[in-house]
Write a protein that holds these residues in place. Structure first.
Motif, PDB file in Angstrom:
ATOM      1  N   UNK A   1      15.503  48.509  57.867  1.00 46.22           N
ATOM      2  CA  UNK A   1      14.277  48.568  57.185  1.00 46.22           C
ATOM      3  C   UNK A   1      14.191  47.674  56.027  1.00 46.22           C
ATOM      4  N   UNK A   2      15.328  47.303  55.538  1.00 46.51           N
ATOM      5  CA  UNK A   2      15.445  46.270  54.500  1.00 46.51           C
ATOM      6  C   UNK A   2      16.447  45.561  54.738  1.00 46.51           C
ATOM      7  N   UNK A   3      16.445  44.160  54.371  1.00 48.86           N
ATOM      8  CA  UNK A   3      17.793  43.298  54.779  1.00 48.86           C
ATOM      9  C   UNK A   3      18.998  43.783  54.138  1.00 48.86           C
ATOM     10  N   UNK A   4      19.909  43.715  54.969  1.00 47.39           N
ATOM     11  CA  UNK A   4      21.197  44.408  54.817  1.00 47.39           C
ATOM     12  C   UNK A   4      22.280  43.719  55.485  1.00 47.39           C
ATOM     13  N   UNK A   5      23.558  43.951  55.055  1.00 46.06           N
ATOM     14  CA  UNK A   5      24.856  43.269  55.388  1.00 46.06           C
ATOM     15  C   UNK A   5      25.893  44.304  56.080  1.00 46.06           C
ATOM     16  N   UNK A   6      26.617  44.028  56.819  1.00 45.90           N
ATOM     17  CA  UNK A   6      27.820  44.749  57.060  1.00 45.90           C
ATOM     18  C   UNK A   6      28.940  43.809  56.406  1.00 45.90           C
ATOM     19  N   UNK A   7      29.957  44.142  55.568  1.00 46.28           N
ATOM     20  CA  UNK A   7      30.756  43.623  54.679  1.00 46.28           C
ATOM     21  C   UNK A   7      32.262  43.588  55.313  1.00 46.28           C
ATOM     22  N   UNK A   8      32.709  42.526  55.666  1.00 41.67           N
ATOM     23  CA  UNK A   8      34.163  42.592  56.083  1.00 41.67           C
ATOM     24  C   UNK A   8      35.195  41.721  55.077  1.00 41.67           C
ATOM     25  N   UNK A   9      36.387  42.092  55.409  1.00 44.74           N
ATOM     26  CA  UNK A   9      37.384  41.341  54.388  1.00 44.74           C
ATOM     27  C   UNK A   9      38.493  41.211  55.143  1.00 44.74           C
TER      28      UNK A   9
END
Length: 488
Positions: free
Chosen positions: A415-423
């Motif tokens: 619904x909104x711009x979003x990210x999956x975060x990896x490290x």
């Protein structure tokens, strides 16, 4: 006479004679063999961008130059002008093959075993004279690594020749891309002498050409070299190549060489192998260089250096051959251009694909979000070591083919711009999943908190961000990062 640029079939990479349509206009790409530009070429590129583009050019992760936001096709007279300064192949069909890569410090690196620039020039001269190689995939790529500190042997190329010392001589060891997309080429355990390198490459390409001809019409796109290797296997491929050679490949059963760890010697000020000279590696905002900056950097090199600029596959620029007493003055001039030679600048190791402004596959506006993060980090934090932050608008990971310290992948359909975060790095393409959903607007404060927690809890002050996150379980990392965020 040349015709205007036309949009090619879908599988072709953009080139000068094969521009492609993008979200932000027409996209064209200039091959820069070895990444080295002279002053005349810099001026021709700047003029082209001012006349037809947006007044800026972008260094790619193959040390090419990319011109975005073209409002019209590049006309024939402009292409002919580029040909006159060796920025375009004399035969258009030969221009579409990918750039030839060598270390951006070839010939000046203090640890190099071999100056690979002549090899890159000679292979390019051979390649662009062969219109029959137009049948090869536009992604066909060759790399030369001379044993430099600024190594390129881990870059994803179809063929890489790596210099190695054998007694009193130097040989070039063959590496082929037989793994998954984005993986480093693997050592084949055979070598050639420097004088044999171009003949070997010609035979490797000729066998691949014949394979491509045999498969033409069977599929819409041109087959990749890795498809030949998957179907034939390495042994059959090399045996077929050997029949075209008038010398024998040198077998070597020594342990395969190791991929060098990531370093940032392409940024900052470093001594050259030439006494009294240094090179300055300059970070660019997401690889973007305004034409004014390009002209000024070229002028600096003409005045203080050897008149050349060197593009790197980390989307940066090197200004070489600066007399040591003049380094401080040149550095000040570079900083006056709003560019930075510091490896610890927040943008020095930040990478972003074109995002939704340039690519229909992207789920997020990676360029805008990366610029916002850079500005935030510049205001609130001081880095004492580079941290590689990679924005990718989708899972294709076009801008960087290996996992970074922090990787942010756009989430489609949100619904909104979003990210999956990896490290970190666990062998997977992006690393370990840290947060499965983070709104783009929340990223600046979250990334700031992650970096502050790292700086507070790392071991001995020298532990890299990658080593730090790899040392901790994901649950513990979330605890440290969330606690730091709450306190900010």
């Amino acid at each position: 006479m040349l015709s205007d640029v036309t949009v090619p079939i879908a599988d072709a990479c953009p080139g000068l004679f094969h521009a492609t349509s993008a979200q932000d206009g027409v996209l064209s790409r200039i091959r820069i063999p070895g990444g080295i530009l002279n002053g005349q070429q810099c001026e021709a590129i700047a003029d082209l961008c001012d006349r037809f583009g947006s007044g800026a050019v972008q260094v790619t992760n193959r040390a090419n130059l990319q011109i975005r936001e073209l409002q019209a096709k590049i006309p024939a007279d402009a292409l002919q002008s580029l040909q006159s300064v060796a920025l375009a192949a004399p035969i258009p069909d030969a221009d579409g093959v990918r750039n030839i890569m060598c270390s951006p410090t070839a010939g000046i690196d203090v640890r190099a075993l071999l100056d690979t620039r002549p090899l890159a020039r000679n292979w390019n001269r051979y390649l662009v004279s062969r219109p029959d190689f137009g049948v090869l995939s536009s992604k066909f790529s060759v790399c030369f690594d001379g044993g430099e500190i600024v190594s390129v042997r881990d870059r994803p190329n179809d063929i890489t020749l790596v210099a190695m010392a054998v007694g009193e001589s130097i040989q070039l060891r063959l590496h082929l891309s037989i793994g998954e997309r984005g993986e480093a080429p693997q050592d084949m355990g055979v070598s050639v002498r420097e004088s044999e390198a171009i003949s070997l490459l010609a035979a490797l390409a000729a066998v691949y050409r014949d394979y491509s001809f045999a498969h033409s019409g069977q599929q819409r796109r041109k087959p990749r070299l890795r498809e030949l290797l998957k179907e034939w296997g390495v042994e059959r491929y090399l045996k077929t190549v050997a029949r075209q050679l008038d010398f024998a490949l040198i077998s070597d059963d020594r342990d395969r060489d190791e991929i060098p760890s990531r370093n940032y010697a392409h940024l900052g000020i470093h001594p050259q192998r030439q006494s009294g000279l240094a090179y300055i590696g300059v970070s660019l905002p997401l690889g973007r260089l305004k034409t004014r900056q390009l002209r000024e950097l070229s002028a600096l090199s003409s005045h203080w250096g050897d008149g050349t600029l060197r593009l790197t596959p980390w989307q940066t620029v090197i200004v070489p051959h600066i007399p040591t007493p003049q380094v401080a003055r040149v550095r000040q001039r570079i900083e006056a251009l709003e560019l930075s030679p510091r490896a610890t600048h927040p943008r020095s190791a930040m990478v972003a694909c074109s995002g939704t402004t340039g690519c229909s596959a992207a789920a997020t506006d990676t360029q805008r979000h990366a610029r916002t993060l850079i500005a935030h980090l510049e205001r609130c934090i001081v880095l004492d070591t580079p941290i590689n932050i990679h924005f990718s608008g989708c899972e294709k990971s076009c801008a960087q083919h290996r996992s970074g310290d922090i990787t942010l992948v756009g989430i489609p359909g949100a619904d909104t711009e979003a990210y999956c975060i990896y490290v970190g790095n666990d062998g997977s393409p992006f690393g370990r999943t840290l947060y499965s959903f983070s709104a783009a607007d929340a990223l600046p404060r979250l990334i700031e908190a992650m970096i502050r927690a790292y700086q507070q809890y790392r071991q001995g002050g020298q532990e890299s961000f990658g080593a730090f996150v790899n040392r901790h379980a994901i649950a513990r990392l979330r605890q440290l990062f969330d606690s730091t965020l709450e306190q900010s």
